[in-house]
Motif scaffolding. Structure first.
Motif, mmCIF file in Angstrom:
data_model
loop_
_atom_site.group_PDB
_atom_site.id
_atom_site.type_symbol
_atom_site.label_atom_id
_atom_site.label_comp_id
_atom_site.label_asym_id
_atom_site.label_seq_id
_atom_site.Cartn_x
_atom_site.Cartn_y
_atom_site.Cartn_z
ATOM 1 N N ASN A 9 -4.576 -2.689 0.693
ATOM 2 C CA ASN A 9 -3.536 -3.719 0.700
ATOM 3 C C ASN A 9 -3.192 -4.200 2.100
ATOM 4 O O ASN A 9 -2.365 -5.085 2.260
ATOM 5 N N GLY A 10 -3.832 -3.637 3.118
ATOM 6 C CA GLY A 10 -3.606 -4.106 4.479
ATOM 7 C C GLY A 10 -4.326 -5.411 4.744
ATOM 8 O O GLY A 10 -5.110 -5.902 3.927
ATOM 9 N N GLN A 11 -4.096 -5.959 5.927
ATOM 10 C CA GLN A 11 -4.650 -7.283 6.222
ATOM 11 C C GLN A 11 -6.174 -7.271 6.301
ATOM 12 O O GLN A 11 -6.837 -8.182 5.801
ATOM 13 N N ILE A 12 -6.751 -6.248 6.926
ATOM 14 C CA ILE A 12 -8.208 -6.140 6.966
ATOM 15 C C ILE A 12 -8.731 -5.709 5.609
ATOM 16 O O ILE A 12 -9.710 -6.258 5.099
ATOM 17 N N GLY A 13 -8.074 -4.721 5.008
ATOM 18 C CA GLY A 13 -8.534 -4.190 3.733
ATOM 19 C C GLY A 13 -8.609 -5.237 2.644
ATOM 20 O O GLY A 13 -9.593 -5.301 1.887
ATOM 21 N N LYS A 14 -7.598 -6.069 2.558
ATOM 22 C CA LYS A 14 -7.585 -7.086 1.490
ATOM 23 C C LYS A 14 -8.691 -8.116 1.699
ATOM 24 O O LYS A 14 -9.354 -8.535 0.738
ATOM 25 N N VAL A 31 -4.223 1.714 -3.760
ATOM 26 C CA VAL A 31 -2.946 1.096 -3.434
ATOM 27 C C VAL A 31 -1.821 2.072 -3.764
ATOM 28 O O VAL A 31 -1.994 3.016 -4.531
ATOM 29 N N ARG A 32 -0.641 1.824 -3.183
ATOM 30 C CA ARG A 32 0.464 2.767 -3.333
ATOM 31 C C ARG A 32 1.263 2.580 -4.602
ATOM 32 O O ARG A 32 2.026 3.468 -4.988
ATOM 33 N N SER A 33 1.163 1.412 -5.255
ATOM 34 C CA SER A 33 2.020 1.153 -6.406
ATOM 35 C C SER A 33 1.343 0.191 -7.370
ATOM 36 O O SER A 33 0.410 -0.545 -7.002
ATOM 37 N N GLU A 34 1.848 0.182 -8.602
ATOM 38 C CA GLU A 34 1.352 -0.769 -9.598
ATOM 39 C C GLU A 34 1.643 -2.200 -9.169
ATOM 40 O O GLU A 34 0.880 -3.124 -9.482
ATOM 41 N N GLU A 35 2.737 -2.391 -8.448
ATOM 42 C CA GLU A 35 3.080 -3.727 -7.962
ATOM 43 C C GLU A 35 1.993 -4.248 -7.020
ATOM 44 O O GLU A 35 1.578 -5.405 -7.107
ATOM 45 N N ASP A 51 -1.070 7.755 -3.107
ATOM 46 C CA ASP A 51 -0.277 7.684 -1.881
ATOM 47 C C ASP A 51 -0.942 8.519 -0.803
ATOM 48 O O ASP A 51 -1.139 9.722 -0.975
ATOM 49 N N LEU A 52 -1.267 7.892 0.308
ATOM 50 C CA LEU A 52 -1.925 8.585 1.407
ATOM 51 C C LEU A 52 -1.055 9.700 1.975
ATOM 52 O O LEU A 52 -1.570 10.640 2.587
ATOM 53 N N GLU A 53 0.252 9.603 1.778
ATOM 54 C CA GLU A 53 1.163 10.649 2.247
ATOM 55 C C GLU A 53 1.438 11.701 1.177
ATOM 56 O O GLU A 53 2.231 12.614 1.392
#
Length: 209
Positions: A9-14, A31-35, A51-53
């Motif tokens: 979901n980051g700028q490069i990733g997307k 991604v971190r969420s369904e949203e 979640d990476l954390e």
């Protein structure tokens, strides 16, 4: 070969995910969420919520290699830098080794090995990248480390350089990094290599061989 994209979901990733989807290259966007997942689902991109954390080992199921393009971002503190850019990257290497993945492709940073030479506010990030890169090199997982310079939001030129002397500057667009990442993912023979990436005048194939 399905590629897990951590930081999708980051700028490069997307931008990378869009390139892969358009080319029919199998990927799974973490991604971190369904949203966050809704955008990828709308574009026909397979997603997994993790979640990476937290716990994210399940995201690797069915994947053959992993891309790490996650970042804590410029508006967070050193705590997030430790958990995302350092510990998250290290855990990714450990899971990749455990599961026998064929490659780990890391988006690092130019001069990550010299964190004390970075601007003061960037030093924790550079130190995290340095340590994560060292761990990856010694993990036993075949790897490619891409080291972009200062990131900009310019459009993709798909023209690259591999040194400041060649480029005349220290910057590269996020869009160009996404194209370089896509080329790396498609070139399965690349392993245990590191590349400095800047905007320039050569094709990515000339830089990454």
């Amino acid at each position: 070969m399905t590629t897990l994209v951590i930081g999708a979901n980051g700028q490069i990733g997307k931008q990378f995910c869009e390139l892969a989807q358009q080319a029919g290259t199998p990927i799974k966007a973490m991604v971190r969420s369904e949203e966050q997942a809704s955008w990828f689902n709308d574009h026909g991109i397979d997603t997994v919520v993790a979640d990476l954390e937290g716990e994210f080992e399940h995201a690797f199921e069915g994947c053959d290699q992993v891309v790490f393009t996650a970042g804590s971002g410029p508006h967070t503190g050193p705590d997030k830098t430790l958990m995302v850019d350092l510990f998250g990257a290290i855990r990714t290497a450990d899971i990749a080794k455990q599961k026998g993945l064929s490659r780990y492709i890391m988006i690092s940073a130019m001069r990550a090995e010299q964190p004390l030479e970075a601007p003061e506010k960037m030093r924790p990030y550079m130190a995290a990248k340095f340590a994560a890169d060292v761990h990856l090199r010694n993990s036993g997982v075949p790897y490619v480390i891409l080291k972009p310079g200062r990131l900009t939001d310019e459009a993709a030129s798909q023209q690259f350089a591999s040194s400041i002397d060649e480029a005349g500057d220290n910057q590269i667009s996020r869009a160009n990094v996404a194209h370089a990442l896509f080329h790396t993912v498609q070139t399965s023979s690349l392993a245990n290599q590191e590349y400095l990436l800047l905007d320039g005048t050569r094709s990515i194939g000339e830089i990454i061989q």
